[in-house]
Scaffold this active site. Structure first.
Site, short mmCIF file in Angstrom:
data_model
loop_
_atom_site.label_atom_id
_atom_site.label_comp_id
_atom_site.label_asym_id
_atom_site.label_seq_id
_atom_site.Cartn_x
_atom_site.Cartn_y
_atom_site.Cartn_z
N GLN A 196 2.33 10.14 1.54
CA GLN A 196 3.94 9.58 1.49
C GLN A 196 5.29 9.98 0.77
O GLN A 196 5.88 9.73 0.47
CB GLN A 196 3.99 7.66 1.40
N GLY A 227 0.22 -1.35 -0.10
CA GLY A 227 -0.08 0.36 0.16
C GLY A 227 0.67 1.22 0.62
O GLY A 227 1.67 0.88 0.64
N HIS A 278 -2.75 6.78 7.00
CA HIS A 278 -1.50 8.07 6.23
C HIS A 278 -2.63 9.16 5.63
O HIS A 278 -1.54 10.54 6.42
CB HIS A 278 -1.22 7.67 5.46
N HIS A 333 -4.38 1.03 8.20
CA HIS A 333 -2.81 1.49 7.96
C HIS A 333 -3.04 2.90 6.86
O HIS A 333 -2.38 4.16 7.70
CB HIS A 333 -1.89 0.50 7.53
N GLU A 334 -3.26 2.71 5.59
CA GLU A 334 -3.27 3.83 4.13
C GLU A 334 -4.22 5.39 4.83
O GLU A 334 -3.93 6.31 5.00
CB GLU A 334 -4.30 3.74 3.35
N CYS A 348 5.69 -0.03 7.29
CA CYS A 348 5.53 0.85 6.39
C CYS A 348 6.79 1.52 5.13
O CYS A 348 8.53 1.73 6.32
CB CYS A 348 5.44 1.82 7.34
N LEU A 349 6.70 1.92 3.93
CA LEU A 349 7.64 2.57 3.50
C LEU A 349 7.98 3.99 3.98
O LEU A 349 9.43 4.01 3.32
CB LEU A 349 6.65 3.32 1.68
ZN ZN Z 1 2.47 3.14 5.88
#
Ligand code: ZN
Length: 181
Positions: A54, A49, A146, A142-143, A100-101
């Site tokens: 991000q 995701g 963000h 999670h997304e 997480c990226l």
């Molecule tokens: Zn993340």
């Protein structure tokens, strides 16, 4: 197409509340290109995701591969989700690992709703409703976090499970995949 630069924890872009898009915003060439680039970026970095904040875009949009854990790879088709609203189905919480990226090489256990409904717009600006359980539900929560400037570490009940990826793989991994969102 382009690989986008991913903001890392500490960048203010990750802590801002993102703004909603109208269906006609979604259909602009600019947003359509962003969706393509975000999917390409997510795949490049082997994420499941990726949310617009991000990649330094303060809008309520994320891309996700909700079938990432399916054995049949043909099921893996990343989708775009815009202006998501999460509705809990029941009140079951499950604690499981997340990465997480924007927080490279770190994982931790996060409690999330097991079962959710999501009202949103798709990449064509059409209203959709999704139902997701377990891992896909976790990605969606999670997304969506963000988009409100919330990171998975904020959701942890304690930091005893905060783990470097190498130690996660060595001591804790149940899945071979390195799942980051
Ligand atoms: Zn993340």
């Amino acid at each position: 197409m382009a690989i986008l630069k991913v903001a890392r924890m500490g960048h203010p872009a990750l802590r801002a509340k993102a703004r909603a898009l109208t269906p006609s915003d979604v259909r602009t060439a600019e947003i359509q290109k962003l969706i393509v680039d975000m999917i390409e970026t997510m795949v490049e970095y082997r994420g499941v995701g990726l949310a617009a904040p991000q990649v330094h875009e303060g809008i309520r949009l994320f891309v996700a591969d909700l079938n990432a854990r399916e054995d049949d790879e043909s099921e893996s088709e990343p989708i775009a989700v815009i202006n998501p609203e999460i509705i809990a189905v029941g009140s079951d919480l499950v604690e499981d690992w997340e990465g997480c990226l924007s927080i490279p090489d770190i994982r931790g256990k996060v409690p999330r709703l097991r079962d959710v409904k999501v009202r949103a717009l798709d990449k064509d600006g059409t209203r959709i409703e999704l139902r997701a359980k377990d891992f896909p539900a976790r990605i969606i929560q999670h997304e969506t976090d963000h988009l409100d400037g919330v990171l998975f570490v904020d959701r942890m009940k304690g930091f005893d499970s905060l783990t470097f990826y190498e130690e996660y793989a060595r001591f804790w991994a149940k899945h071979d995949d390195e799942e980051k969102a």
